[in-house]
Design a protein around this motif. Structure first.
Motif, mmCIF file in Angstrom:
data_model
loop_
_atom_site.group_PDB
_atom_site.id
_atom_site.type_symbol
_atom_site.label_atom_id
_atom_site.label_comp_id
_atom_site.label_asym_id
_atom_site.label_seq_id
_atom_site.Cartn_x
_atom_site.Cartn_y
_atom_site.Cartn_z
ATOM 1 N N GLY A 1 0.833 -1.196 0.000
ATOM 2 C CA GLY A 1 0.000 0.000 0.000
ATOM 3 C C GLY A 1 0.869 1.247 0.000
ATOM 4 O O GLY A 1 2.060 1.203 0.307
ATOM 5 N N GLN A 2 0.256 2.365 -0.336
ATOM 6 C CA GLN A 2 1.038 3.599 -0.446
ATOM 7 C C GLN A 2 0.803 4.527 0.740
ATOM 8 O O GLN A 2 -0.276 4.556 1.326
ATOM 9 C CB GLN A 2 0.725 4.323 -1.753
ATOM 10 N N ILE A 3 1.841 5.283 1.061
ATOM 11 C CA ILE A 3 1.786 6.292 2.107
ATOM 12 C C ILE A 3 2.155 7.612 1.458
ATOM 13 O O ILE A 3 3.198 7.731 0.794
ATOM 14 C CB ILE A 3 2.750 5.966 3.270
ATOM 15 N N LEU A 4 1.291 8.612 1.623
ATOM 16 C CA LEU A 4 1.484 9.933 1.024
ATOM 17 C C LEU A 4 1.616 10.953 2.143
ATOM 18 O O LEU A 4 0.716 11.085 2.973
ATOM 19 C CB LEU A 4 0.292 10.281 0.125
ATOM 20 N N LEU A 5 2.737 11.664 2.164
ATOM 21 C CA LEU A 5 3.002 12.605 3.252
ATOM 22 C C LEU A 5 3.350 13.992 2.717
ATOM 23 O O LEU A 5 4.044 14.123 1.703
ATOM 24 C CB LEU A 5 4.173 12.118 4.112
ATOM 25 N N PHE A 6 2.876 15.002 3.422
ATOM 26 C CA PHE A 6 3.254 16.395 3.203
ATOM 27 C C PHE A 6 3.605 16.952 4.574
ATOM 28 O O PHE A 6 2.742 17.048 5.439
ATOM 29 C CB PHE A 6 2.103 17.169 2.549
ATOM 30 N N GLU A 7 4.871 17.281 4.787
ATOM 31 C CA GLU A 7 5.331 17.670 6.116
ATOM 32 C C GLU A 7 6.355 18.797 6.026
ATOM 33 O O GLU A 7 6.987 18.991 4.989
ATOM 34 C CB GLU A 7 5.982 16.473 6.821
ATOM 35 N N HIS A 8 6.523 19.509 7.145
ATOM 36 C CA HIS A 8 7.673 20.405 7.239
ATOM 37 C C HIS A 8 8.733 19.695 8.070
ATOM 38 O O HIS A 8 8.413 18.904 8.969
ATOM 39 C CB HIS A 8 7.295 21.768 7.825
ATOM 40 N N ILE B 1 6.342 13.194 0.314
ATOM 41 C CA ILE B 1 6.967 11.882 0.226
ATOM 42 C C ILE B 1 5.949 10.865 -0.233
ATOM 43 O O ILE B 1 4.830 10.844 0.273
ATOM 44 C CB ILE B 1 7.542 11.433 1.592
ATOM 45 N N GLU B 2 6.333 10.054 -1.190
ATOM 46 C CA GLU B 2 5.534 8.897 -1.583
ATOM 47 C C GLU B 2 6.332 7.665 -1.192
ATOM 48 O O GLU B 2 7.491 7.499 -1.602
ATOM 49 C CB GLU B 2 5.254 8.902 -3.076
ATOM 50 N N ALA B 3 5.727 6.807 -0.382
ATOM 51 C CA ALA B 3 6.411 5.608 0.100
ATOM 52 C C ALA B 3 5.475 4.406 -0.046
ATOM 53 O O ALA B 3 4.271 4.548 -0.273
ATOM 54 C CB ALA B 3 6.834 5.789 1.552
ATOM 55 N N ARG B 4 6.061 3.236 0.094
ATOM 56 C CA ARG B 4 5.314 1.979 -0.006
ATOM 57 C C ARG B 4 5.551 1.129 1.215
ATOM 58 O O ARG B 4 6.621 1.145 1.811
ATOM 59 C CB ARG B 4 5.720 1.203 -1.252
ATOM 60 N N ASN B 5 4.536 0.370 1.576
ATOM 61 C CA ASN B 5 4.620 -0.562 2.689
ATOM 62 C C ASN B 5 5.133 -1.889 2.149
ATOM 63 O O ASN B 5 4.385 -2.856 2.036
ATOM 64 C CB ASN B 5 3.248 -0.727 3.350
ATOM 65 N N GLN B 6 6.414 -1.925 1.821
ATOM 66 C CA GLN B 6 6.988 -3.103 1.192
ATOM 67 C C GLN B 6 7.813 -3.883 2.207
ATOM 68 O O GLN B 6 8.602 -3.307 2.947
ATOM 69 C CB GLN B 6 7.854 -2.693 -0.005
ATOM 70 N N TYR B 7 7.596 -5.187 2.225
ATOM 71 C CA TYR B 7 8.298 -6.052 3.162
ATOM 72 C C TYR B 7 9.399 -6.804 2.406
ATOM 73 O O TYR B 7 9.253 -7.127 1.238
ATOM 74 C CB TYR B 7 7.330 -7.049 3.797
ATOM 75 N N TYR B 8 10.473 -7.083 3.102
ATOM 76 C CA TYR B 8 11.611 -7.726 2.445
ATOM 77 C C TYR B 8 11.809 -9.129 2.987
ATOM 78 O O TYR B 8 11.419 -9.442 4.070
ATOM 79 C CB TYR B 8 12.878 -6.898 2.681
#
Length: 198
Positions: free
Chosen positions: A127-134, A191-198
């Motif tokens: 799944g994707q995580i979308l963040l806007f932060e300072h 930031i665009e990130a993914r919940n990826q497991y290794y």
């Protein structure tokens, strides 16, 4: 949270939101798809911007901000439910959200790593995580200034930390970052990130 902050938040942030942040939010929120969780929805500034998602479940710990956000639910194009809850203990089962949205809120959460670990738990695998932060600026003088101002700023703005190393916390929580965009000399980032497991 202080008495005055939730009451004045929209008035204080309005000019900045309209002139600076609106386009950043539109670009980011437009990527939210499927079943979406929004962390710390505040007064609901993002609600009218969701147009690709199926539904949004939002959490907000401050009752007055939650109440103020109900007006923006009526402006939304998709179903939105708001729940009074904090980010460090999410009241959801594991791996149920396709997207998690976090905008200008990690700076105020006392334990951002714990909140990000909870986000990872409730987000679907890949799944994707979308963040806007300072964030803290990568500049010796300006970064030091943020460190110096943060104790006073936290008291004035209900716990907001000017010098959070958000990228570090995201990596430590185990997310794979796919893209980072910087705005206004790197003070703000998406930031665009993914919940990826290794």
């Amino acid at each position: 949270m202080s008495y005055w902050f939730p009451r004045l938040y929209d008035h204080l942030m309005g000019p900045l939101e309209q002139k600076k942040f609106r386009r950043i939010r539109e670009k980011l929120i437009g990527k939210a798809k499927g079943k979406v969780l929004e962390i710390g929805s505040g007064t609901g500034i993002n609600f009218p911007l969701y147009d690709q998602a199926d539904q949004v479940v939002a959490i907000e710990p401050e009752p007055l901000m939650l109440k103020q956000s109900l007006n923006r639910i009526r402006q939304a194009k998709i179903p939105i439910e708001v729940i009074e809850a904090g980010g460090e203990q999410l009241p959801f089962a594991d791996h149920v959200f396709d997207t998690v949205v976090v905008t200008l809120v990690l700076c105020t959460i006392p334990n951002p790593l714990k909140a990000l670990q909870e986000i990872r738990r409730v987000c679907k695998v890949d799944g994707q995580i979308l963040l806007f932060e300072h964030v803290k600026i990568d500049h010796q003088v300006l970064g030091s200034l943020q460190d110096w101002l943060t104790p006073v700023w936290k008291r004035l703005c209900d716990g907001c930390c000017l010098n959070r190393d958000t990228i570090h916390y995201i990596k430590e929580a185990g997310f794979k970052i796919h893209s980072i965009e910087k705005y206004y000399k790197g003070i703000f980032i998406t930031i665009e990130a993914r919940n990826q497991y290794y």
